[in-house]
Design an enzyme around this catalytic site. Structure first.
Site, short mmCIF file in Angstrom:
data_model
loop_
_atom_site.label_atom_id
_atom_site.label_comp_id
_atom_site.label_asym_id
_atom_site.label_seq_id
_atom_site.Cartn_x
_atom_site.Cartn_y
_atom_site.Cartn_z
N ARG A 48 -13.02 -65.03 -21.29
CA ARG A 48 -11.73 -64.38 -21.51
C ARG A 48 -10.96 -65.17 -22.56
NH1 ARG A 48 -9.18 -68.43 -21.15
NH2 ARG A 48 -7.32 -67.17 -21.41
N GLY A 49 -9.81 -64.59 -22.97
CA GLY A 49 -9.08 -65.15 -24.11
C GLY A 49 -9.45 -64.30 -25.31
N ALA A 50 -8.43 -63.82 -26.03
CA ALA A 50 -8.68 -62.80 -27.06
C ALA A 50 -9.78 -63.18 -28.07
CB ALA A 50 -7.36 -62.48 -27.75
N ARG A 91 -12.27 -54.08 -21.85
CA ARG A 91 -10.86 -54.47 -21.70
C ARG A 91 -10.07 -53.88 -22.87
NH1 ARG A 91 -9.43 -60.48 -20.40
NH2 ARG A 91 -7.67 -59.43 -19.42
N GLN A 198 -4.54 -69.14 -14.54
CA GLN A 198 -5.28 -69.60 -15.72
C GLN A 198 -4.65 -70.85 -16.34
OE1 GLN A 198 -5.78 -65.93 -17.89
NE2 GLN A 198 -7.75 -65.62 -16.92
N ASP A 239 -2.54 -61.53 -27.60
CA ASP A 239 -3.68 -60.61 -27.49
C ASP A 239 -3.60 -59.45 -28.48
OD1 ASP A 239 -3.39 -61.94 -24.68
OD2 ASP A 239 -5.46 -61.23 -24.87
N ASN A 249 0.88 -60.62 -24.62
CA ASN A 249 0.16 -61.81 -24.14
C ASN A 249 0.17 -61.76 -22.62
OD1 ASN A 249 -1.21 -64.31 -24.77
ND2 ASN A 249 0.54 -65.38 -23.91
N LYS A 250 -0.49 -62.71 -22.01
CA LYS A 250 -0.63 -62.74 -20.55
C LYS A 250 0.69 -62.46 -19.84
CE LYS A 250 -3.62 -63.23 -18.55
NZ LYS A 250 -4.40 -62.12 -17.97
#
Ligand code: MRU
Length: 348
Positions: A48-50, A91, A198, A239, A249-250
């Site tokens: 995960r993570g863009a 996603r 996270q 993201d 973003n998150k």
């Protein structure tokens, strides 16, 4: 600092990833060879993570292409495109996924006069290039970001935008990690302790590994540390950045930005230009992923922490209004408001 999070197997048939859902308790590597395994790894946040999702998908598509038996272009392309579409549907919010898969698609489409073997070879080169560019991007963002802070500063970061989410320093953590290599000391406040932990599981792990002074706080403690004057800047990843500077973003990021504005603390978004999506006019056009309520009710707990039949709303991301953003740090420089102008210029 480098964490080996995505690599190819020696026979180039599989992608090997560090399973991020097992951190920080165990370091487990997964070998993924089928499109279903790859989809599952993205969907369940094992990778995960863009930027990392984009790199992984590119390598995954390369491995899958190697296994396509068709030797005629049209038949090969049909199978290749079906794999790409399926991976892309894993996603929705991070644009880097469709961006990287788009580059792989173009590598096939513009070489249709080549043999399938040659095309597959080119796909391997394109995936490597995407990863190599990401490493350079991390270095440049880290250098630019470092000009915004000074030795000894307290920095607040939300979620994880470090080496695990990219292929080198990360984006938001880049300046801190690069600074540490140059013997600078920052005090990093780490949050995102719900729903996915996270910050707690991943950012805290990375910072300790790099010998950075890190302090874990729960998401609802950000105002408290800001009020004490301990935070000199907020650094977050992204993201998807819309054409007007609104940034996804998150989940929880926009709350941090609102608090930063109240306390007069600069709030910076750090990310590669591959995260900029000029086709989204504003944050309203960004599709926000909704995830299973189980993540709120029980994930990472031994027993459920909420009644089984409670309804849950679990958006994975939120959008920070461009007016709350002090600067956007990219590999091509630091952008300032008005973002509709600075983003248009940088994307020319
Ligand atoms: O759901 P995730 O873990 O993929 O979301 C991660 C984030 O929001 C990161 O901050 C973002 O992708 C930037 S990673 C350099």
């Amino acid at each position: 600092m480098k964490i080996e999070n995505i690599s190819l197997s020696s026979d180039k048939e599989d992608v090997i990833i560090l399973d991020q859902t097992q951190l920080p308790n165990s370091t487990e590597y997964l070998t993924l060879g089928t499109v279903e395994e790859m989809y599952d790894a993205i969907f369940h946040l094992k990778v995960r993570g863009a930027p990392a999702i984009g790199i992984f998908a590119a390598y995954g598509l390369y491995c899958l292409s190697r296994k396509i038996k068709e030797k005629e272009y049209d038949k090969f392309y049909k199978k290749f495109a079906a794999y790409a579409d399926y991976l892309e549907s894993s996603r929705p919010t991070a644009v880097n996924l469709s961006w990287a898969l788009g580059r792989m698609r173009r590598a096939v489409e513009k070489n249709r006069e080549c043999s399938v073997e040659e095309i597959v070879e080119l796909l391997g080169k394109e995936a490597e290039k995407i990863q190599k560019e990401d490493m350079d991007m991390c270095q440049r963002i880290a250098e630019y970001g470092l000009t915004l802070i000074k030795d000894g500063d307290g920095i607040l970061t939300h979620c994880n935008a470090g080496p695990l989410a990219t292929s080198r320093y990360g984006t938001a953590l880049g300046p801190v990690l690069l600074g540490r290599e140059r013997n600078m000391n920052f005090h990093v406040f780490v949050d995102e302790t719900r729903p996915l932990l996270q910050g707690a599981r991943l950012t805290a792990y990375e910072l300790l590994k790099a010998d950075v002074d890190a302090m874990l706080i729960c998401d609802n403690m950000a105002a408290s540390v800001m009020k004490k004057g301990w935070v000199k800047a907020c650094f977050v990843g992204c993201d998807r950045i819309a054409a007007n500077g609104d940034t996804a973003n998150k989940i929880g990021t926009s709350g941090v930005a609102i608090l930063a504005k109240y306390f007069g603390i600069p709030f910076y978004v750090l990310g590669p230009t591959s995260t900029i999506d000029m086709s989204c006019k504003s944050g309203d056009d960004i599709k926000i992923e909704l995830r299973d309520g189980e993540e709120i009710k029980r994930k990472y707990y031994q027993k459920p922490m909420a009644p089984e039949n409670i309804k849950c709303y679990n958006p994975a991301f939120d959008v920070t209004d461009h007016e709350l953003i002090t600067g956007i740090v990219t590999e091509r420089g630091i952008l300032r408001a008005p973002y509709s102008k600075s983003l248009t210029e940088i994307m020319k």
